[in-house]
Structure formats: structure tokens, C-alpha cells
Design an enzyme around this catalytic site. Structure first.
Site, short mmCIF file in Angstrom:
data_model
loop_
_atom_site.label_atom_id
_atom_site.label_comp_id
_atom_site.label_asym_id
_atom_site.label_seq_id
_atom_site.Cartn_x
_atom_site.Cartn_y
_atom_site.Cartn_z
N ARG A 85 6.47 7.63 -11.94
CA ARG A 85 6.59 9.09 -11.93
C ARG A 85 7.13 9.59 -10.61
O ARG A 85 6.87 9.04 -9.55
CB ARG A 85 5.21 9.74 -12.15
CG ARG A 85 4.67 9.58 -13.55
CD ARG A 85 3.43 10.41 -13.74
NE ARG A 85 2.46 10.15 -12.68
CZ ARG A 85 1.48 11.00 -12.35
NH1 ARG A 85 1.36 12.15 -12.95
NH2 ARG A 85 0.62 10.68 -11.40
N SER A 146 1.04 0.83 -6.13
CA SER A 146 -0.26 0.27 -6.51
C SER A 146 -0.23 -1.24 -6.72
O SER A 146 -0.54 -1.76 -7.79
CB SER A 146 -0.77 0.98 -7.76
OG SER A 146 -0.89 2.35 -7.50
N ASP A 200 -3.14 3.53 -5.53
CA ASP A 200 -3.72 4.56 -6.39
C ASP A 200 -5.19 4.82 -6.12
O ASP A 200 -5.69 5.92 -6.36
CB ASP A 200 -3.48 4.24 -7.88
CG ASP A 200 -3.85 2.82 -8.27
OD1 ASP A 200 -4.32 2.07 -7.40
OD2 ASP A 200 -3.65 2.46 -9.43
#
Length: 461
Positions: A85, A146, A200
């Protein structure tokens, strides 16, 4: 069999209940796991023991939680799985506005070169900022990456190893921020100030801390499993930056690797070992393979396959799909456990999809129980490690921010964790589990915002 709207436990086939006993950990076992985890943390924090530690406890170089004064526009990149994203976030006091776009990462890029991966990311970023008409502004960016990183500073992250199905060449051992900057520079059509790289779990902690000042722990239980927490700088012996005044630093545990040294072998089942053997990284991320969404469905499938071949399920008659690796998805576990006790609407549809139309109501009861054993074990393992962190911090009121698809979508995961942490935790500690609202996106922007705040302060003093 009249078993609707009652406790189905008594209807489970006794032999299946007995064979699933190894998947149920009592509190003494969970406390032992917690003690081993604490020893791992101490070794990860220590300079002399860090190299040999499995739980790496990397300093993130994030020293401050949000204080509510962060304002402005910030970009975030969130890379942690097969989708990726780009986000534009605007902060003003308690006001928060977010726009985002999801981009896919094709498998050939996941398994290609590092340059291909970061060129793809930079292209997605350029598309997004042009769509949002901010391509002429130089905006601060937080980069959620992540995967296991060894951080050498807020904007220096060296990839230790790939997880989650990625295996891009020429990235391990290199600085992912530099690779992102190089890819942006190769394009030459956007100007971006990368302020921080984080994972994350750090983003989850930051996102929750923006809303709840007691948040000190961030946990991910999704495709992968990881956590971070706030530690005193004096205990983090690898931290070598200037203290901004908090005396604290967030520690990226890389706790998915807990057990890689064999310390969890005493509780691992044959199904865990099978999942590990047939993964792309055998011997790595052992706890993650017992907890996370990438593996939970396969663990259930392996149990179902074994019990079917032993004649304990489906009249001993399976199906090609049941015996196909990775064909029993983790979402099935959540859907099966979402059925009201005694009703099997979701499960009936799932089993029919898998070519098991001949399943009986007794099979439905047994399959649900097997799913519950695997998901409850995951929740209890997560609870044991969280309890260890709660005990380690000298605070009497702690909020734990949690994100990830398993925690978010499994119908009982939060309740299972709350109940087990209460049993394991010192009763003088008041705790809560808080679902993160987009930690990997909002959290990345908040890390960038806090860093920008410090940068602005340094320039004006």
C-alpha cells in the site's frame, strides 16, 4: 444427534479428543514457554549475547511516542505481504485523514531481483502521488517493511532474511532504505524524504499510542507474527544513538523466530514439523509457523488428513483437495468457528468445496474441535509471550496494540487471549488488548511525523 446450542465438547469422538491433547498446553507449560522467551529477550538485548540470540531484539531507533502535536501531510509505504500500500495521511491535532491505494506484487517480482522489487515500489509510489496531486511537494515518508531488519539508525535498515514467501536477490545484507531511495532517484519524477523505516509491529504500537497513551506493546498476529515494546535505552545495549530525552527506545523483537534454536521442540507436534519441513525456510520462524495465518490452515489440514487416513474422519474417505498442500485456507478456520455451536452452515459449504459432501454431523463436530485446538493453541502461545512482556515492564497499566488478519478476523481470538493473559499475568497489572486501526499505515506516518518534529526542533535550536 441432538447437540444444537449446547457445548459440543462432549460430542467429540473420544479418540480424536485424545489425539488432539498434544495441541493443548496447560498453564505450567505456557509459563515455561514465557520463561524461555524472557531469557531469549535478555540475550537479544545484550551486546555479548546478541549474535547467538534467536529473538534478536533490534533497536528500532524510535525513541518517542506521538504527543498529539504532530501536524502536516505524510506519506507511508506498507510492504509486508503479497499486497503493498501507498498512503497519504494528514494530521492535525486529533484530526486524521487518510487516502490509500493497494498495489499487487506479482510472484515473479517477489522471487526476482531486489532492483525489480524496489523499482516496482517506486513506480507505485509515483502513480499514487500524481493521482493525489502532491508530486510537487517533498513529503516525509515512513516505510513499513515487515521483514527482519537490523536497524543501524531510523533510516538505515539491513535486511536479515526474507520471510512470507519473498526471496528477492541482492537484498539480504543491504539497506532497504537506500534501495528505495535509489529506485526513486532512477525515476527522477518525484521527490520524497524517507524519514524512517519500521516494521508493522512498531507501526501498530505507534498507531495505538496516538489514541491511547498507555500503549507500550505492539503485536502482529496475521500472515506473520512479531512484536515490539518500549524498553529503557540502558537495557538495549546495541542502541548507539543520542538520547532525545525519553530514555526509551522501541525494540523490534523478531519474535516469529522464537524456537529456531530448538527451545520449543518440547511442545512442537508432528504437524508443526511437517509444516516447517515443507516451507520455503525450514528451521526458521518456528513460533510464527505455530501461530500465524500463513500456516494455521495447513496445520488443520494436516490433522484432518491424518485422522481421515486413520479412519477417524469422513468414513476414512478423503478427497484430492483435502490431501493437497495449502488447500485448506486459514480463513476456513475462522469461518468454521464463526458458526453458532451446533450449527454448521459455513463448515458444510467449506467441506463441500473440498469434495467432502459425504461428511456427517459427527464429522462436523470433530472438524470444528480440531480447528479450535489449533486456533486456541495459537492464541495461548501469543498470550504467553505477551504476558512475559507485561511482566518485564515496570508499569501497572499497559495497553497492548494488536493487528493482523488472524487477530482481526478470527471470531474468538481476542477473547481467548484476554482470558489466558488474565490467568498467566500478575493480577496487579491492569492490561487491555486494543485493535490497531491500520498500524502499518498510520503508524508509519506517525513515526515519520515524530521524526519530522524532532528534525524541525533541531533546526530551530
Amino acid at each position: 444427534m441432538k447437540c444444537k446450542k449446547v457445548d459440543l465438547m462432549s460430542f467429540v469422538t473420544p479418540e480424536i479428543r485424545e489425539k488432539c491433547r498434544e495441541l493443548i498446553y496447560d498453564n505450567d507449560t505456557l509459563r515455561k514457554i514465557g520463561a524461555i522467551f524472557l531469557d531469549n529477550i535478555k540475550r537479544g538485548l545484550g551486546k555479548a549475547t546478541h549474535a547467538d540470540s534467536i529473538v534478536k531484539c533490534f533497536p528500532t531507533y524510535v525513541q518517542d511516542l506521538p504527543d498529539g502535536t504532530e501536524t502536516g501531510k505524510f506519506l507511508a509505504l506498507d510492504l509486508g505481504g503479497t499486497n503493498f500500500r501507498v498512503l497519504l495521511i494528514e494530521l492535525s491535532g486529533e484530526h486524521f485523514e487518510m487516502k490509500s491505494k493497494i498495489f499487487a506484487i506479482p510472484e515473479h517480482i517477489m522471487l526476482g531481483s531486489g532492483e525489480q522489487l524496489f523499482d516496482h515500489i517506486a513506480e507505485c509510489l509515483a502513480i499514487f502521488v500524481k493521482e493525489e496531486q502532491v508530486q510537487h511537494e517533498t513529503l516525509p515518508l515512513g516505510f513499513t517493511f515487515s521483514f527482519p531488519l537490523s536497524q543501524r539508525g531510523l533510516t538505515v535498515g539491513i535486511l536479515e532474511r526474507w520471510t512470507k514467501g519473498f526471496n528477492c536477490s541482492n537484498v539480504v545484507g543491504n539497506d532497504v532504505v537506500q534501495m528505495l531511495n535509489d529506485a526513486i532517484d532512477r525515476r527522477g519524477d518525484v521527490s520524497i524524504d524517507v524519514m524512517a523505516v519500521l516494521n508493522d509491529s512498531t507501526g501498530t504500537l505507534m498507531s495505538c499510542a496516538w489514541l491511547n497513551k498507555n500503549c507500550r506493546v505492539g503485536i502482529i498476529i496475521g500472515t506473520g507474527n512479531n512484536g515490539c515494546y518500549v524498553e529503557r535505552q540502558e537495557n538495549a545495549e546495541l542502541f548507539d544513538d543520542v538520547d532525545n530525552g525519553s530514555g526509551k527506545v522501541m525494540i523490534n523483537l523478531e519474535m516469529g523466530a522464537f524456537g529456531d534454536d530448538g527451545c520449543l521442540d518440547f511442545v512442537r507436534s508432528e504437524y508443526d514439523k511437517d509444516v516447517d519441513r515443507n516451507s520455503i525456510n525450514p528451521g526458521k520462524q518456528i513460533q510464527e509457523k505455530m501461530i500465524s495465518g500463513m500456516y494455521m490452515g495447513e496445520l488443520v489440514r494436516l490433522v484432518l488428513e491424518k485422522f481421515t487416513k486413520e479412519g477417524l474422519l469422513f468414513g476414512g474417505k478423503g478427497s484430492d483437495m483435502l490431501f493437497e498442500r495449502k488447500r485448506f485456507y486459514t480463513k476456513y478456520v475462522s469461518e468454521i468457528e464463526s458458526d453458532e455451536p451446533g450449527l454448521f452452515t459455513n463448515q458444510k459449504q467449506i467441506l463441500e468445496e473440498l469434495g467432502l459432501k459425504h461428511a456427517t454431523e459427527q464429522d462436523y463436530v470433530n472438524v470444528r474441535y480440531i480447528c479450535e485446538c489449533i486456533s486456541r493453541r495459537a492464541a495461548h502461545l501469543a498470550s504467553a509471550t505477551i504476558t512475559t512482556l507485561l511482566h518485564k515492564m515496570d508499569e501497572k497499566k499497559v495497553t497492548v496494540g494488536v493487528d493482523g488478519s488472524v487477530y482481526r478476523y478470527h471470531p474468538h481470538f481476542r477473547n481467548l487471549m484476554m482470558e489466558k493473559i488474565r490467568e498467566l499475568c500478575d493480577p496487579s497489572i491492569e492490561f487491555d488488548l486494543m485493535l490497531s486501526e491500520d498500524g502499518s499505515g498510520r503508524g508509519a506516518a506517525l513515526v515519520a511525523a515524530v521524526a519530522a518534529r524532532h528534525k524541525k526542533k533541531a533546526l530551530t535550536t
